[in-house]
Design a protein around this motif. Structure first.
Motif: not given
Length: 141
Positions: A5-12, A71-87
């Protein structure tokens, strides 16, 4: 998760609203996609699980470990920023997402001192719809 199965990881993080909206919409158009909710906190994970995620995990190590498997990572753009999403996104988490072989589907936001040039301000529902379409496209590769 079924073998092959393909895995979609949703990070929030924070309240998990972006992940929740994405998971709900994805399940409307592709109910069989395996979605793993990865919350930076337990509230976000819980909200995404209630939205229909197949399973979930919480915290820095969960994000770092599962970024390698996705296989796919989905999330707000802040997940690729150190200290994103208010830290809530540690440097290790941002690095793991950035270094993952997964296709990244990032939902833009002009918040938290991040401004994206060249993008029209779209309603949240349109951003989610676009993210779902890009995810389905990536899963067909």
């Amino acid at each position: 998760m079924a073998c092959g199965s393909l895995l979609v990881a949703v990070i929030d993080g924070q309240g998990g609203g972006v992940g929740k909206a994405f998971i709900e919409r994805l399940h409307c158009v592709a109910p069989d996609v395996y979605v793993r909710a990865l919350g930076t906190n337990s509230v976000a994970t819980s909200v995404m699980l209630r939205a229909g995620a197949s399973d979930g995990a919480t915290g820095e190590n969960s994000v770092v470990f599962n970024a390698r498997l996705a296989d796919v990572i989905v999330g707000p753009i802040g997940v690729v920023m150190p200290n994103g999403l208010l830290g809530e996104v540690s440097p290790s988490m941002a690095s793991a997402v950035g270094e993952s072989r997964a296709v990244k589907v990032l939902i833009p936001s002009n918040k938290c001192s991040l401004m994206l040039a060249g993008l029209a301000e779209l309603p949240f529902a349109k951003l989610i719809e676009s993210a779902v379409g890009l995810t389905l496209e990536a899963l067909k590769r």
